[in-house]
Design a protein around this motif. Structure first.
Motif, short mmCIF file in Angstrom:
data_model
loop_
_atom_site.label_atom_id
_atom_site.label_comp_id
_atom_site.label_asym_id
_atom_site.label_seq_id
_atom_site.Cartn_x
_atom_site.Cartn_y
_atom_site.Cartn_z
N PRO A 271 11.25 -20.05 -3.25
CA PRO A 271 10.40 -21.01 -2.53
C PRO A 271 8.98 -20.46 -2.44
O PRO A 271 8.72 -19.49 -1.73
N VAL A 272 8.07 -21.06 -3.17
CA VAL A 272 6.74 -20.48 -3.36
C VAL A 272 5.98 -20.32 -2.05
O VAL A 272 5.43 -19.24 -1.77
N ARG A 273 5.94 -21.37 -1.25
CA ARG A 273 5.15 -21.30 -0.02
C ARG A 273 5.69 -20.23 0.92
O ARG A 273 4.93 -19.46 1.51
N GLU A 274 7.02 -20.18 1.06
CA GLU A 274 7.62 -19.19 1.97
C GLU A 274 7.45 -17.78 1.41
O GLU A 274 7.20 -16.82 2.17
N ALA A 275 7.59 -17.63 0.10
CA ALA A 275 7.40 -16.31 -0.51
C ALA A 275 5.97 -15.82 -0.30
O ALA A 275 5.75 -14.65 0.04
N MET A 276 5.00 -16.68 -0.48
CA MET A 276 3.61 -16.30 -0.27
C MET A 276 3.37 -15.92 1.19
O MET A 276 2.67 -14.95 1.49
N ARG A 277 3.95 -16.68 2.09
CA ARG A 277 3.76 -16.38 3.52
C ARG A 277 4.32 -15.02 3.87
O ARG A 277 3.66 -14.20 4.54
N GLN A 278 5.54 -14.74 3.41
CA GLN A 278 6.16 -13.45 3.74
C GLN A 278 5.44 -12.30 3.04
O GLN A 278 5.29 -11.22 3.62
N ALA A 279 5.00 -12.52 1.81
CA ALA A 279 4.29 -11.45 1.09
C ALA A 279 2.98 -11.12 1.79
O ALA A 279 2.62 -9.95 1.95
N ARG A 280 2.25 -12.14 2.21
CA ARG A 280 0.96 -11.91 2.86
C ARG A 280 1.10 -11.20 4.19
O ARG A 280 0.20 -10.50 4.62
N ASN A 281 2.24 -11.40 4.83
CA ASN A 281 2.47 -10.77 6.14
C ASN A 281 3.31 -9.50 6.04
O ASN A 281 3.72 -8.95 7.07
N ASN A 282 3.54 -9.04 4.83
CA ASN A 282 4.40 -7.87 4.63
C ASN A 282 3.60 -6.60 4.90
O ASN A 282 2.76 -6.19 4.10
N GLU A 283 3.87 -5.96 6.01
CA GLU A 283 3.13 -4.77 6.40
C GLU A 283 3.36 -3.61 5.43
O GLU A 283 2.49 -2.77 5.23
N GLN A 284 4.52 -3.58 4.79
CA GLN A 284 4.77 -2.50 3.82
C GLN A 284 3.84 -2.62 2.62
O GLN A 284 3.37 -1.62 2.07
N VAL A 285 3.56 -3.85 2.19
CA VAL A 285 2.62 -4.07 1.09
C VAL A 285 1.23 -3.64 1.51
O VAL A 285 0.50 -2.98 0.77
N ARG A 286 0.84 -4.01 2.74
CA ARG A 286 -0.49 -3.63 3.23
C ARG A 286 -0.63 -2.11 3.31
O ARG A 286 -1.67 -1.55 2.99
N ALA A 287 0.44 -1.44 3.73
CA ALA A 287 0.39 0.02 3.83
C ALA A 287 0.19 0.65 2.46
O ALA A 287 -0.57 1.62 2.30
N ARG A 288 0.83 0.11 1.43
CA ARG A 288 0.67 0.63 0.07
C ARG A 288 -0.76 0.38 -0.42
O ARG A 288 -1.34 1.22 -1.10
N ARG A 289 -1.30 -0.79 -0.09
CA ARG A 289 -2.67 -1.08 -0.50
C ARG A 289 -3.65 -0.11 0.16
O ARG A 289 -4.57 0.39 -0.48
N ARG A 290 -3.45 0.14 1.43
CA ARG A 290 -4.34 1.07 2.13
C ARG A 290 -4.24 2.47 1.53
O ARG A 290 -5.25 3.15 1.35
N GLU A 291 -3.03 2.87 1.20
CA GLU A 291 -2.83 4.20 0.61
C GLU A 291 -3.50 4.30 -0.76
O GLU A 291 -4.14 5.31 -1.08
N SER A 292 -3.40 3.25 -1.58
CA SER A 292 -3.99 3.28 -2.91
C SER A 292 -5.52 3.25 -2.86
O SER A 292 -6.18 3.68 -3.81
N PHE A 293 -6.08 2.77 -1.76
CA PHE A 293 -7.53 2.65 -1.63
C PHE A 293 -8.17 3.89 -0.99
O PHE A 293 -9.40 4.03 -1.01
N SER A 316 -10.04 -7.58 5.13
CA SER A 316 -9.40 -8.89 5.18
C SER A 316 -8.34 -9.05 4.10
O SER A 316 -7.43 -9.86 4.23
N HIS A 317 -8.45 -8.26 3.03
CA HIS A 317 -7.45 -8.33 1.96
C HIS A 317 -6.45 -7.18 2.03
O HIS A 317 -5.69 -6.94 1.08
N GLY A 318 -6.45 -6.47 3.16
CA GLY A 318 -5.38 -5.51 3.42
C GLY A 318 -5.60 -4.11 2.91
O GLY A 318 -4.66 -3.30 2.91
N PHE A 319 -6.81 -3.74 2.47
CA PHE A 319 -7.05 -2.41 1.94
C PHE A 319 -7.59 -1.44 2.99
O PHE A 319 -7.67 -0.23 2.74
N LEU A 320 -8.01 -1.96 4.12
CA LEU A 320 -8.46 -1.12 5.23
C LEU A 320 -7.77 -1.57 6.49
O LEU A 320 -7.44 -2.75 6.64
#
Length: 320
Positions: A271-293, A316-320
């Motif tokens: 389900p595209v809309r629900e997948a996008m919502r959960q991905a955008r709010n996924n703190e584990q993804v944000r943590a990886r982005r911050r680490e890579s930056f 705003s895009h999760g890198f800080l």
């Protein structure tokens, strides 16, 4: 009259106008050439050709991932928990194809920027020779990424018309300081992620080979770009520094597309809309982005290349 004219012309030579500046320019050129020569020697010792260094026909284990599970956009979400193992593997395959496809067009824009810069440089210098060596590396990477998408049985992800127009315009902005900062934004963040990917025991061997080759060769490219920033910033006017300090925040939006894309979920039958919502709010993804930056963030901060606007965009895009 001839003597007077000759004297006047002599007075216009750089050494006469600014002997210290001429000496400094010569020293900078020598330093650039020395670095270029070292990087060329490193390229000669350790470069790869994916056409022969990757076993493209090796069988792939249907139970192994194409990206580490913890690096995937939905990892740990309720939707992830509801998926079967094979669905998770398919998600990893599509996310890998998305990342590889977008990496191809970034390498394309970087090569264009480097080639434009060379129009104004000395073609006999070792600095230019290394830039050409890097373009060769990047061209081989484009081939490698394209072959990898095909080898894992995926289709490439096409740019939308709006994205294609933006990508075609990007090389026009790759001038001076912006060229080197753009290179770092595209290379260093992805490189940090791939260093983790290249050692994961649950990833397909073919993908591990791609990651290892890319990480090895990108180390030289990152060093070259960082030195380019340091050299340019020493003589860049204030407006150029401010422009770059603001504009680099746009990379956050582009890089975020590597982490999740609607078409990925559509191809996986999620389900595209629900997948996008959960991905955008996924703190584990944000943590990886911050680490890579982290590494790039420290370098940009050290050189005064982040300001409130770019910080807001990266945050705003999760890198800080």
């Amino acid at each position: 009259m001839v003597s007077t004219r000759t004297s006047a012309l002599e007075s216009l030579k750089p050494d006469a106008l600014d002997p210290e500046g001429a000496t400094s320019a010569a020293a900078n050129a020598a330093e650039r050439d020395a670095l270029g020569d070292r990087l060329i020697q490193g390229s000669m010792r350790r470069s790869f050709n994916s056409n022969i260094d990757i076993d493209w026909d090796a069988p792939q284990d249907p139970d192994l991932f194409y990206l580490p599970p913890e690096m995937m956009s939905l990892y740990g979400t309720p939707l992830w928990e509801s998926m079967t193992h094979r669905q998770r593997v398919e998600l990893s395959r599509q996310e890998a194809a998305n990342t590889l496809t977008r990496a191809v067009w970034f390498e394309n824009t970087l090569n264009q920027g480097l080639l434009r810069a060379m129009l104004h440089q000395d073609p006999t210098s070792r600095n230019v020779h290394y830039a050409l060596t890097e373009i060769g590396d990047e061209t081989r990477h484009m081939v490698m990424f394209g072959r990898a998408v095909s080898a894992i049985g995926a289709l490439p992800y096409r740019l939308s018309r709006r994205e294609a127009l933006a990508v075609q315009a990007m090389p026009l902005a790759y001038r001076g300081l912006m060229l080197w900062v753009a290179a770092l934004c595209g290379e260093e963040v992805i490189d940090e992620s791939q260093k983790q990917n290249a050692r994961h025991p649950d990833v397909q061997p073919i993908m591990l080979q791609v990651f290892r080759i890319h990480v090895t060769e990108e180390a030289r490219h990152i060093r070259y770009a960082r030195e380019g920033v340091r050299r340019r910033i020493a003589r860049a006017p204030w407006w150029e520094r401010q422009f770059v300090a603001t504009a680099n925040g746009g990379a956050a939006f582009i890089l975020r597309r590597l982490y999740y894309d609607k078409e990925v979920y559509r191809r996986c039958g999620l389900p595209v809309r629900e997948a996008m919502r959960q991905a955008r709010n996924n703190e584990q993804v944000r943590a990886r982005r911050r680490e890579s930056f982290e590494g790039l963030h420290g370098f940009l901060t050290e050189n005064g290349l982040l300001n409130p606007i770019s910080r807001l965009m990266w945050r705003s895009h999760g890198f800080l």
